[in-house]
Design an enzyme around this catalytic site. Structure first.
Site, PDB file in Angstrom:
ATOM      1  N   LYS A  47      33.936  47.688  42.359  1.00 57.07           N
ATOM      2  CA  LYS A  47      34.058  48.440  43.623  1.00 57.07           C
ATOM      3  C   LYS A  47      34.251  49.930  43.329  1.00 57.07           C
ATOM      4  O   LYS A  47      33.628  50.784  43.971  1.00 57.07           O
ATOM      5  CB  LYS A  47      35.229  47.886  44.453  1.00 57.07           C
ATOM      6  CG  LYS A  47      34.918  46.521  45.038  1.00 57.07           C
ATOM      7  CD  LYS A  47      36.143  45.830  45.625  1.00 57.07           C
ATOM      8  CE  LYS A  47      35.778  44.400  46.019  1.00 57.07           C
ATOM      9  NZ  LYS A  47      36.918  43.601  46.475  1.00 57.07           N
ATOM     10  N   GLN A  76      43.344  43.921  46.874  1.00 48.36           N
ATOM     11  CA  GLN A  76      42.532  42.867  46.261  1.00 48.36           C
ATOM     12  C   GLN A  76      43.286  41.529  46.338  1.00 48.36           C
ATOM     13  O   GLN A  76      44.438  41.432  45.933  1.00 48.36           O
ATOM     14  CB  GLN A  76      42.222  43.228  44.805  1.00 48.36           C
ATOM     15  CG  GLN A  76      41.289  42.269  44.099  1.00 48.36           C
ATOM     16  CD  GLN A  76      39.877  42.255  44.678  1.00 48.36           C
ATOM     17  OE1 GLN A  76      39.323  43.282  45.038  1.00 48.36           O
ATOM     18  NE2 GLN A  76      39.297  41.076  44.787  1.00 48.36           N
ATOM     19  N   ASP A 114      38.239  45.934  54.703  1.00 50.87           N
ATOM     20  CA  ASP A 114      37.907  44.532  54.417  1.00 50.87           C
ATOM     21  C   ASP A 114      37.670  43.750  55.711  1.00 50.87           C
ATOM     22  O   ASP A 114      37.103  42.657  55.686  1.00 50.87           O
ATOM     23  CB  ASP A 114      39.070  43.862  53.653  1.00 50.87           C
ATOM     24  CG  ASP A 114      38.743  43.652  52.186  1.00 50.87           C
ATOM     25  OD1 ASP A 114      37.548  43.724  51.819  1.00 50.87           O
ATOM     26  OD2 ASP A 114      39.686  43.405  51.400  1.00 50.87           O
TER      27      ASP A 114
END
Ligand code: NDP
Length: 297
Positions: free
Chosen positions: A54, A98, A121
């Site tokens: 990412k 994460q 997200d």
């Protein structure tokens, strides 16, 4: 019949090119550089790889990224303090924690702590709710958004089609069903969501014009589960032991690729299908966040 290969790597590269242009536009229009902060707690090796990928994708497109690494013993309070700081920092447009998190941390409370306007997200209940009611301000979770995008960009508009999604997780199956049933571009499908309690799953899968596998079971979907001419989207990523490879394993999807490719009209490979799309869509969410927070439309 040999299926067309839906090349997620190529489509994702196109999207990254578009993101790069948008970063330049934001810099020109308002001197705003989109910024993403990724928080990594603990030492899960797979998570470390995803975070690196990412950060690299951000770097390539001009999005400013920072990775905040925290010990695996981190407490709930310590992690919440970091999120509060990022929520308050105007140079941070997107925040991503994460997952999975170490067991002492309550994941749901962490997701709730992230400011919805920075939740790139798309997991915060405010964004989930907005997505369900078709509010375009919602951040769409990256993997389902990537599936819709790759269908649209390859001429497989789901409108009017019978879609079967196998898997009902909060990060893939459920939000994908919501996106595909919306009365909007990329939606308008008739969606069935199947799972481990579905009766006669084989027959249900064979009804699909578009069959999506998001199960987490290597090569679960066989050739005879696929309706001839269907489009097959394989979200699964599974490791199979393979002594002939350098790493000792290879990655396979939830679909028995060779068999399914004999029957389908189009299919995504693993790797190189949905995976690269997930990261590309995260980047587009960062642009969206930067535009909305800075007021540049
Ligand atoms: P989950 O384990 O959270 O969900 C799996 C789903 O599959 C569940 O709904 C489960 O049903 C269903 N399922 C499991 N076994 C069967 C079965 N025998 N028959 C029918 N349904 C079954 O997985 P995720 O959604 O998180 O991930 C799915 C896959 O996608 C994984 O391989 C994961 O690695 C991959 N993935 C890939 C991403 C990418 O970017 N390419 C991103 C995210 C995930 P039930 O609910 O009844 O238990």
């Amino acid at each position: 019949m040999a299926a067309d290969i839906i090349d997620g790597k190529k489509i994702a590269a196109d999207i990254r090119g578009e993101v790069k242009e948008q970063v330049e536009e934001l810099l020109e229009q308002g001197d705003v550089r989109p910024g993403l902060s990724v928080v990594l707690v603990g030492d899960n090796p797979a998570s470390a790889v995803y975070v690196r990928m990412k950060a690299k994708a951000c770097e390539e497109t001009g999005i400013k990224s920072e990775v905040i690494k925290m010990e695996k013993e981190t407490t709930q309070q310590e992690l919440e303090d970091v999120i509060d700081r990022l929520n308050a920092d105007p140079s941070v447009h997107g925040i991503l924690v994460q997952l999975p998190l170490p067991e002492q941390i309550v994941e749901r409370d962490i997701i709730m702590r992230i400011a919805p306007e920075k939740d790139v997200d798309g997991f915060h209940p405010v964004n989930v709710g907005r997505m369900v009611i078709g509010d375009p301000s919602a951040f769409r979770p990256a993997t389902p958004a990537g599936v819709v995008e790759m269908l649209m960009r390859t001429g497989h508009d789901p409108s009017g089609k019978r879609v079967v999604i196998v898997g009902r997780s909060n990060i893939v199956g459920k939000p994908l069903a919501v996106l595909l049933m919306q009365k909007m571009k990329g939606g308008n499908a008739t969606v069935t969501v199947a799972h481990s309690r579905t009766q006669d799953l084989a027959a249900v899968m064979r009804e699909a014009d578009i069959l999506v596998a998001a199960i987490g079971a290597a090569e679960f979907v066989k050739g005879d589960n696929v309706k001839p001419g269907a489009v097959v989207i394989d979200v699964g990523v599974n490791r199979l032991d393979d002594a002939s490879t350098e790493k000792g394993y290879r990655l396979v999807g939830d679909v028995a690729y060779d068999e399914a490719a004999e029957v389908a009209a189009a299919i995504t490979p693993v790797p190189g299908g949905v995976g690269p799309m997930t990261i590309a869509m995260l980047l587009t969410n960062c642009i969206k966040a930067a535009r909305e927070i800075s007021g540049i439309s």
